[in-house]
Design a protein around this motif. Structure first.
Motif, PDB file in Angstrom:
ATOM      1  N   PRO A 174       5.781  -8.159  -8.358  1.00 25.32           N
ATOM      2  CA  PRO A 174       6.467  -7.691  -9.574  1.00 25.32           C
ATOM      3  C   PRO A 174       5.822  -6.462 -10.209  1.00 25.32           C
ATOM      4  CG  PRO A 174       6.079 -10.064  -9.640  1.00 25.32           C
ATOM      5  CD  PRO A 174       5.271  -9.531  -8.525  1.00 25.32           C
ATOM      6  N   LEU A 175       4.574  -6.182  -9.889  1.00 30.61           N
ATOM      7  CA  LEU A 175       3.849  -5.076 -10.517  1.00 30.61           C
ATOM      8  C   LEU A 175       3.851  -3.808  -9.685  1.00 30.61           C
ATOM      9  CD1 LEU A 175       0.755  -7.118 -11.785  1.00 30.61           C
ATOM     10  CD2 LEU A 175       2.844  -6.544 -13.030  1.00 30.61           C
ATOM     11  N   LEU A 176       4.359  -3.861  -8.465  1.00 31.51           N
ATOM     12  CA  LEU A 176       4.370  -2.675  -7.619  1.00 31.51           C
ATOM     13  C   LEU A 176       5.423  -1.678  -8.106  1.00 31.51           C
ATOM     14  CD1 LEU A 176       4.102  -4.259  -4.038  1.00 31.51           C
ATOM     15  CD2 LEU A 176       2.259  -3.266  -5.422  1.00 31.51           C
ATOM     16  N   THR A 177       5.039  -0.421  -8.185  1.00 30.61           N
ATOM     17  CA  THR A 177       5.987   0.624  -8.553  1.00 30.61           C
ATOM     18  C   THR A 177       6.917   0.921  -7.372  1.00 30.61           C
ATOM     19  OG1 THR A 177       4.572   2.430  -7.764  1.00 30.61           O
ATOM     20  CG2 THR A 177       4.222   1.659 -10.036  1.00 30.61           C
ATOM     21  N   ASP A 178       7.969   1.662  -7.625  1.00 34.75           N
ATOM     22  CA  ASP A 178       8.876   2.049  -6.543  1.00 34.75           C
ATOM     23  C   ASP A 178       8.120   2.814  -5.454  1.00 34.75           C
ATOM     24  OD1 ASP A 178      10.996   0.857  -7.829  1.00 34.75           O
ATOM     25  OD2 ASP A 178      11.805   2.726  -8.653  1.00 34.75           O
ATOM     26  N   HIS A 179       7.219   3.681  -5.882  1.00 35.69           N
ATOM     27  CA  HIS A 179       6.453   4.463  -4.907  1.00 35.69           C
ATOM     28  C   HIS A 179       5.573   3.546  -4.053  1.00 35.69           C
ATOM     29  CE1 HIS A 179       4.221   7.810  -3.193  1.00 35.69           C
ATOM     30  NE2 HIS A 179       3.098   7.193  -3.529  1.00 35.69           N
ATOM     31  N   GLN A 180       4.927   2.583  -4.676  1.00 36.02           N
ATOM     32  CA  GLN A 180       4.081   1.654  -3.931  1.00 36.02           C
ATOM     33  C   GLN A 180       4.904   0.811  -2.960  1.00 36.02           C
ATOM     34  OE1 GLN A 180       2.309  -0.087  -7.503  1.00 36.02           O
ATOM     35  NE2 GLN A 180       0.272   0.546  -6.794  1.00 36.02           N
ATOM     36  N   ARG A 181       6.063   0.370  -3.404  1.00 30.39           N
ATOM     37  CA  ARG A 181       6.942  -0.413  -2.533  1.00 30.39           C
ATOM     38  C   ARG A 181       7.392   0.417  -1.335  1.00 30.39           C
ATOM     39  NH1 ARG A 181      10.291  -4.873  -5.229  1.00 30.39           N
ATOM     40  NH2 ARG A 181       9.114  -5.457  -7.090  1.00 30.39           N
ATOM     41  N   GLN A 182       7.788   1.653  -1.583  1.00 37.28           N
ATOM     42  CA  GLN A 182       8.252   2.515  -0.497  1.00 37.28           C
ATOM     43  C   GLN A 182       7.142   2.771   0.511  1.00 37.28           C
ATOM     44  OE1 GLN A 182       9.730   5.976  -2.554  1.00 37.28           O
ATOM     45  NE2 GLN A 182      11.420   4.843  -3.499  1.00 37.28           N
ATOM     46  N   TRP A 183       5.935   3.010   0.008  1.00 39.76           N
ATOM     47  CA  TRP A 183       4.817   3.243   0.932  1.00 39.76           C
ATOM     48  C   TRP A 183       4.559   1.999   1.769  1.00 39.76           C
ATOM     49  CZ3 TRP A 183       0.252   1.052   2.277  1.00 39.76           C
ATOM     50  CH2 TRP A 183      -0.600   1.812   3.081  1.00 39.76           C
ATOM     51  N   LEU A 184       4.557   0.825   1.136  1.00 39.66           N
ATOM     52  CA  LEU A 184       4.259  -0.409   1.846  1.00 39.66           C
ATOM     53  C   LEU A 184       5.338  -0.727   2.877  1.00 39.66           C
ATOM     54  CD1 LEU A 184       2.449  -2.823   2.269  1.00 39.66           C
ATOM     55  CD2 LEU A 184       3.499  -3.924   0.277  1.00 39.66           C
ATOM     56  N   VAL A 185       6.598  -0.519   2.526  1.00 37.45           N
ATOM     57  CA  VAL A 185       7.683  -0.733   3.494  1.00 37.45           C
ATOM     58  C   VAL A 185       7.493   0.187   4.701  1.00 37.45           C
ATOM     59  CG1 VAL A 185      10.155  -0.393   3.903  1.00 37.45           C
ATOM     60  CG2 VAL A 185       9.387  -1.617   1.866  1.00 37.45           C
ATOM     61  N   PRO A 196       9.175 -10.198   7.110  1.00 33.00           N
ATOM     62  CA  PRO A 196       9.914 -10.825   6.006  1.00 33.00           C
ATOM     63  C   PRO A 196       9.623 -10.213   4.645  1.00 33.00           C
ATOM     64  CG  PRO A 196       8.226 -12.312   6.902  1.00 33.00           C
ATOM     65  CD  PRO A 196       8.355 -11.175   7.855  1.00 33.00           C
ATOM     66  N   TRP A 197       8.495  -9.530   4.478  1.00 32.14           N
ATOM     67  CA  TRP A 197       8.201  -8.924   3.183  1.00 32.14           C
ATOM     68  C   TRP A 197       9.084  -7.717   2.887  1.00 32.14           C
ATOM     69  CZ3 TRP A 197       2.083  -8.738   2.840  1.00 32.14           C
ATOM     70  CH2 TRP A 197       1.608 -10.057   2.722  1.00 32.14           C
ATOM     71  N   ILE A 198       9.614  -7.084   3.918  1.00 32.90           N
ATOM     72  CA  ILE A 198      10.354  -5.832   3.706  1.00 32.90           C
ATOM     73  C   ILE A 198      11.567  -6.072   2.819  1.00 32.90           C
ATOM     74  CG2 ILE A 198      11.743  -4.069   4.852  1.00 32.90           C
ATOM     75  CD1 ILE A 198       9.748  -4.139   7.162  1.00 32.90           C
ATOM     76  N   GLU A 199      12.329  -7.109   3.110  1.00 33.16           N
ATOM     77  CA  GLU A 199      13.518  -7.393   2.299  1.00 33.16           C
ATOM     78  C   GLU A 199      13.145  -7.648   0.849  1.00 33.16           C
ATOM     79  OE1 GLU A 199      17.366 -10.458   2.227  1.00 33.16           O
ATOM     80  OE2 GLU A 199      15.917 -10.500   3.876  1.00 33.16           O
ATOM     81  N   ARG A 200      12.081  -8.345   0.614  1.00 36.84           N
ATOM     82  CA  ARG A 200      11.647  -8.637  -0.757  1.00 36.84           C
ATOM     83  C   ARG A 200      11.188  -7.371  -1.458  1.00 36.84           C
ATOM     84  NH1 ARG A 200       7.628 -13.617  -0.113  1.00 36.84           N
ATOM     85  NH2 ARG A 200       7.579 -13.478  -2.391  1.00 36.84           N
ATOM     86  N   LEU A 201      10.550  -6.474  -0.721  1.00 40.49           N
ATOM     87  CA  LEU A 201      10.096  -5.209  -1.307  1.00 40.49           C
ATOM     88  C   LEU A 201      11.280  -4.295  -1.654  1.00 40.49           C
ATOM     89  CD1 LEU A 201       7.086  -4.591   1.067  1.00 40.49           C
ATOM     90  CD2 LEU A 201       6.911  -4.704  -1.428  1.00 40.49           C
ATOM     91  N   GLN A 202      12.364  -4.428  -0.938  1.00 38.06           N
ATOM     92  CA  GLN A 202      13.524  -3.565  -1.161  1.00 38.06           C
ATOM     93  C   GLN A 202      14.550  -4.171  -2.104  1.00 38.06           C
ATOM     94  OE1 GLN A 202      14.649  -3.024   2.978  1.00 38.06           O
ATOM     95  NE2 GLN A 202      13.677  -1.008   3.037  1.00 38.06           N
ATOM     96  N   ALA A 203      14.295  -5.398  -2.559  1.00 34.64           N
ATOM     97  CA  ALA A 203      15.261  -6.076  -3.450  1.00 34.64           C
ATOM     98  C   ALA A 203      15.308  -5.412  -4.810  1.00 34.64           C
ATOM     99  CB  ALA A 203      14.865  -7.525  -3.597  1.00 34.64           C
TER     100      ALA A 203
END
Length: 203
Positions: A174-185, A196-203
């Protein structure tokens, strides 16, 4: 405090304040890593910990001997063995972890993790395509403790996530920014493919 029994002896993790005090004087970058890095990012206790991890760049590995002068240092030399790390010895590339304790009868207290770099870039030891500026590898807690950015730590935890990794991911998500999510994906997709984490990161 968690005390963990391993085939090589007992773990009793050093308090975070002691870790910070010992490494604050080294002339290199260092970061608290592992589950404690996630807790520093979210600002609260998540779970118990069997060890405390400190990340150094491989080029700075001898700074660990400086920070932990007078201690015992043992290299985790795969597969599945520990050996003494000699003073001023430069460890070979296949050694990524060093177990440290104050003395021969003391429990293990700090684990050093070595990661790769090229110039001013951090390079993942898992996949050289995954990189970022060293200056953006971590951040600092309000108490002045440097720690690995959560998206980088979660990238490592994604390889074969265990229950504790799932717990860390759920706390940090819940605390990851859009930029952090995009980098992690991008990093997970590059190294592991589907996950399985990718879908949750992109939700």
């Amino acid at each position: 405090m968690t005390r963990l029994r391993s085939p090589f002896g007992r773990w009793d993790p050093a308090p975070l304040g002691e870790v910070a005090a010992r490494f604050s004087g080294v002339e290199s970058c260092w970061w608290v890593a592992g589950g404690l890095a996630i807790e520093l990012a979210v600002g609260r206790r998540i779970r118990s910990h069997g060890d405390v991890d400190v990340l150094l760049l491989r080029r700075d590995q001898l700074m660990a001997q400086q920070a932990l002068a007078g201690w015992q240092w043992w290299a985790a030399d795969p597969p599945g063995s520990l050996r003494p790390w000699a003073p001023d010895e430069v460890l070979p590339p296949h050694v990524h972890d060093i177990w440290c304790r104050p003395g021969p009868d003391a429990p293990w207290s700090i684990q050093i993790m070595l990661d790769e770099s090229h110039g001013e870039e951090w390079v993942s030891r898992r996949d050289a395509r995954v990189r970022r500026p060293i200056s953006a590898l971590g951040t600092t807690s309000p108490d002045g403790v440097p720690f690995l950015s959560p998206e980088v730590q979660l990238y490592y935890k994604a390889k074969a996530s265990r229950p504790k990794d799932e717990e860390d991911f759920a706390a940090a998500l819940p605390l990851l920014t859009d930029h952090q999510r995009q980098w992690l994906v991008g990093a997970i997709s590059t190294t592991y493919g589907s996950h399985p984490w990718i879908e949750r990161l992109q939700a």
